[in-house]
Design a protein around this motif. Sequence first.
Motif, short mmCIF file in Angstrom:
data_model
loop_
_atom_site.label_atom_id
_atom_site.label_comp_id
_atom_site.label_asym_id
_atom_site.label_seq_id
_atom_site.Cartn_x
_atom_site.Cartn_y
_atom_site.Cartn_z
N TRP A 1 39.82 49.32 29.52
CA TRP A 1 40.44 48.43 30.79
C TRP A 1 39.43 48.80 31.66
O TRP A 1 39.35 47.76 32.44
CB TRP A 1 41.74 49.45 31.22
CG TRP A 1 42.35 49.25 32.37
CD1 TRP A 1 42.97 47.88 32.80
CD2 TRP A 1 42.15 49.78 33.68
NE1 TRP A 1 43.23 48.15 34.23
CE2 TRP A 1 42.74 49.34 34.76
CE3 TRP A 1 41.42 51.20 33.68
CZ2 TRP A 1 42.75 49.92 36.04
CZ3 TRP A 1 41.58 51.78 35.11
CH2 TRP A 1 42.33 51.03 36.32
N LEU B 1 44.89 35.15 31.61
CA LEU B 1 45.80 36.50 31.94
C LEU B 1 45.44 36.72 33.53
O LEU B 1 46.32 37.17 34.37
CB LEU B 1 45.75 37.61 31.01
CG LEU B 1 46.25 37.61 29.75
CD1 LEU B 1 46.16 38.86 28.96
CD2 LEU B 1 47.72 37.30 29.85
N TRP C 1 48.13 36.40 36.13
CA TRP C 1 48.53 37.69 36.84
C TRP C 1 48.09 37.85 38.21
O TRP C 1 48.97 38.66 39.21
CB TRP C 1 48.08 39.09 36.03
CG TRP C 1 48.92 38.97 35.03
CD1 TRP C 1 50.08 38.41 34.56
CD2 TRP C 1 48.52 39.74 33.53
NE1 TRP C 1 50.47 38.62 33.20
CE2 TRP C 1 49.42 39.59 32.58
CE3 TRP C 1 47.53 40.60 33.42
CZ2 TRP C 1 49.40 40.14 31.38
CZ3 TRP C 1 47.44 41.06 31.94
CH2 TRP C 1 48.46 40.90 31.12
N ARG D 1 48.13 41.24 40.54
CA ARG D 1 48.39 42.32 39.57
C ARG D 1 47.74 42.44 38.41
O ARG D 1 48.25 43.10 37.48
CB ARG D 1 49.86 42.11 39.34
CG ARG D 1 51.02 41.87 40.69
CD ARG D 1 52.28 41.16 40.00
NE ARG D 1 52.17 40.16 39.60
CZ ARG D 1 53.03 39.24 38.82
NH1 ARG D 1 54.15 39.83 38.44
NH2 ARG D 1 52.98 37.91 38.26
N ARG E 1 46.66 46.04 37.14
CA ARG E 1 47.94 47.11 36.69
C ARG E 1 48.45 46.63 35.59
O ARG E 1 48.66 47.34 34.69
CB ARG E 1 48.92 47.07 37.86
CG ARG E 1 50.10 48.08 37.60
CD ARG E 1 50.96 48.03 38.87
NE ARG E 1 51.79 46.63 39.06
CZ ARG E 1 51.43 45.87 40.07
NH1 ARG E 1 50.28 46.39 40.84
NH2 ARG E 1 51.93 44.96 40.17
N ARG E 2 48.60 45.17 35.40
CA ARG E 2 49.16 44.93 33.94
C ARG E 2 48.25 44.81 32.90
O ARG E 2 48.52 45.07 31.69
CB ARG E 2 49.87 43.10 34.40
CG ARG E 2 50.76 43.32 35.46
CD ARG E 2 51.34 41.85 35.38
NE ARG E 2 52.10 41.66 34.36
CZ ARG E 2 52.89 40.43 33.94
NH1 ARG E 2 52.87 39.44 35.00
NH2 ARG E 2 53.61 40.17 32.83
N GLY F 1 48.40 48.20 31.29
CA GLY F 1 49.74 48.12 30.30
C GLY F 1 49.46 47.55 29.08
O GLY F 1 49.83 47.82 27.95
N PHE F 2 48.88 46.31 29.38
CA PHE F 2 48.53 45.48 28.06
C PHE F 2 47.75 46.01 27.14
O PHE F 2 47.98 46.02 25.86
CB PHE F 2 48.01 44.11 28.44
CG PHE F 2 47.93 43.25 27.55
CD1 PHE F 2 48.99 42.39 27.15
CD2 PHE F 2 46.49 42.99 27.13
CE1 PHE F 2 48.49 41.50 26.05
CE2 PHE F 2 46.42 41.96 25.97
CZ PHE F 2 47.28 41.32 25.42
#
Length: 271
Positions: free
Chosen positions: A22, A96, A100, A103, A106-107, A110-111
């Motif tokens: 990430w 994505l 997104w 965001r 942040r997303r 999680g992904f």
Amino acid sequence: MGPVILSALIAVALSIAMAGAWAIARKPGRSGWTDVIWSYAIGVAGVVVALAPIDGPPGKRQWLVAVLVGGWSLRLGTHIALRTKGAHDDPRYAELRHEWGDRFDRRLFGFLQIQAIAAWLLSASILVAARNPAPAFGLSDGAGAAILLAAVIGEAVADAQLSSFRTNPANRRRVCDQGLWGLSRHPNYFFEWLGWVAYAVIAVGPDGRFGWGWLALSGPAFMYWLLVHVSGIPPLEAHMLRSRGEAFRATQRRIRAFWPIPKSRTEEDRP
């Protein structure tokens, strides 16, 4: 070390690995490295769960499974790394990022943690394959090794065919339908799925007496769901439709999405 503690440690390690992915993928143009890290991470996790001294020193089957998952991981991770080096964003992650917006960071975290969970679940197939108590090497061990070898070779051939197609400037706006790509729109995904069938074959064994071995069937089932319905084919084909338009629609009519089985003329004519 018991299997529960080992599994928990693997889960933490995979979570940390994808947190590192990430941190890299947040920057535009570097999202392709997430697949490199995932491939290597699950390879390391698989070797560890195969060889961990849960009930004594590793036996022949444990070494076989460790070699299989290590070889698969090294081939796939290195291929993606060479493809990613100097490339733009992976089209799936680029979409994505666009979808997104603010965001995205942040997303994305999680992904990628969901990917860590997926890797952890898949490692269970490797664990039970390595721990089948039946005498090694049986027919199922040879069959599993042969399936894994066929999967690695098939995926490597598909990757090489696509790479060769892309290096030709005349194919810039065309869709690859040569070689294995003429049998399946995503032969690399098919062979990726096939590799997980190998661990199920080894885990279940020739007589199916190892009850925990049936758990390994979750590996190919889960991978099929991911590739065909979630993070594999759907976002990639959405990108291809945007970038290739009618050329890719024609390919969809002629060639199956996943299974490398030629369509009949009747199937091609269906809307």
